[in-house]
Motif scaffolding. Structure first.
Motif, short mmCIF file in Angstrom:
data_model
loop_
_atom_site.label_atom_id
_atom_site.label_comp_id
_atom_site.label_asym_id
_atom_site.label_seq_id
_atom_site.Cartn_x
_atom_site.Cartn_y
_atom_site.Cartn_z
N ASN A 178 7.10 -3.50 5.99
CA ASN A 178 7.30 -2.05 5.84
C ASN A 178 8.34 -1.49 6.81
O ASN A 178 8.52 -0.27 6.86
CB ASN A 178 5.97 -1.33 6.03
CG ASN A 178 5.03 -1.58 4.87
OD1 ASN A 178 5.14 -0.95 3.84
ND2 ASN A 178 4.12 -2.54 5.03
N LYS B 166 0.08 5.36 2.19
CA LYS B 166 0.40 4.39 3.25
C LYS B 166 -0.86 3.79 3.85
O LYS B 166 -0.94 2.58 4.07
CB LYS B 166 1.27 5.03 4.35
CG LYS B 166 2.71 5.15 3.97
CD LYS B 166 3.32 3.78 3.76
CE LYS B 166 4.75 3.87 3.31
NZ LYS B 166 5.27 2.57 2.88
N ILE C 166 2.47 -6.99 8.06
CA ILE C 166 2.52 -5.68 7.40
C ILE C 166 3.67 -4.86 7.99
O ILE C 166 4.42 -4.21 7.25
CB ILE C 166 1.18 -4.94 7.54
CG1 ILE C 166 0.06 -5.74 6.89
CG2 ILE C 166 1.27 -3.54 6.92
CD1 ILE C 166 -1.34 -5.24 7.22
N TYR D 135 -1.65 -0.15 3.72
CA TYR D 135 -1.84 -0.94 4.93
C TYR D 135 -3.23 -1.56 4.98
O TYR D 135 -3.40 -2.73 5.34
CB TYR D 135 -1.61 -0.09 6.18
CG TYR D 135 -0.21 0.46 6.35
CD1 TYR D 135 0.88 -0.08 5.69
CD2 TYR D 135 0.02 1.55 7.18
CE1 TYR D 135 2.16 0.43 5.85
CE2 TYR D 135 1.29 2.07 7.35
CZ TYR D 135 2.36 1.51 6.69
OH TYR D 135 3.62 2.03 6.86
N ILE E 80 1.37 0.32 12.44
CA ILE E 80 0.41 -0.25 11.50
C ILE E 80 -0.99 -0.20 12.09
O ILE E 80 -1.95 0.23 11.43
CB ILE E 80 0.79 -1.70 11.13
CG1 ILE E 80 2.16 -1.75 10.44
CG2 ILE E 80 -0.29 -2.34 10.27
CD1 ILE E 80 2.25 -0.98 9.15
N ASN F 150 -2.31 3.37 12.03
CA ASN F 150 -2.65 3.79 10.67
C ASN F 150 -3.93 3.13 10.18
O ASN F 150 -4.76 3.77 9.54
CB ASN F 150 -1.50 3.49 9.72
CG ASN F 150 -0.54 4.63 9.59
OD1 ASN F 150 -0.84 5.62 8.94
ND2 ASN F 150 0.61 4.51 10.23
N ASP G 96 -3.44 -4.36 2.42
CA ASP G 96 -2.72 -5.53 2.90
C ASP G 96 -3.53 -6.28 3.96
O ASP G 96 -3.58 -7.50 3.96
CB ASP G 96 -1.36 -5.13 3.49
CG ASP G 96 -0.30 -4.91 2.42
OD1 ASP G 96 -0.53 -5.28 1.25
OD2 ASP G 96 0.77 -4.38 2.77
N HIS G 97 -4.15 -5.54 4.84
CA HIS G 97 -4.88 -6.17 5.94
C HIS G 97 -6.23 -6.74 5.51
O HIS G 97 -6.55 -7.89 5.81
CB HIS G 97 -5.06 -5.17 7.09
CG HIS G 97 -5.60 -5.77 8.34
ND1 HIS G 97 -4.96 -6.79 9.01
CD2 HIS G 97 -6.72 -5.52 9.04
CE1 HIS G 97 -5.67 -7.13 10.07
NE2 HIS G 97 -6.75 -6.37 10.11
#
Length: 103
Positions: free
Chosen positions: A45, A23, A41, A27, A52, A55, A30-31
């Protein structure tokens, strides 16, 4: 976040992503690689934006912790600098010096 920090985190992610949870890796990628916002994001999810954020914050802290301990990114930057310097002033002596420094 300034661009230099963003680039540094992306580089750390490239090196240390396999040490993160799935995860966190997802994340962070993605970022930092896919340039998605925290809200995007979170929506993708089905979790809160705060989850998010938390994390990603923990993941970035882990990346810096790994770098503090392992120094792979610093070594990569040093090697790159040495090679750029060598390209600008190639001599057998400079090459031997760089090889000696790397070993």
């Amino acid at each position: 976040m300034i661009l230099d920090e963003f680039v540094e985190i992306a580089n750390l992610l490239e090196i240390y992503s396999s040490l993160l949870s799935e995860k966190q890796k997802e994340y962070l990628e993605d970022h930092f690689e896919n340039d998605l916002s925290l809200s995007e994001i979170a929506k993708n999810n089905n979790v809160s934006r705060q989850a998010i954020y938390d994390n990603i914050k923990r993941g970035v802290a882990l990346l810096y912790d790994y770098e503090d301990k392992l120094k792979f990114y610093q070594m990569k930057k040093n090697i790159r600098k040495e090679l750029v310097d060598l390209k600008e002033d190639f001599t057998k002596e400079n090459l031997e010096k760089i090889i000696e420094n790397l070993l």
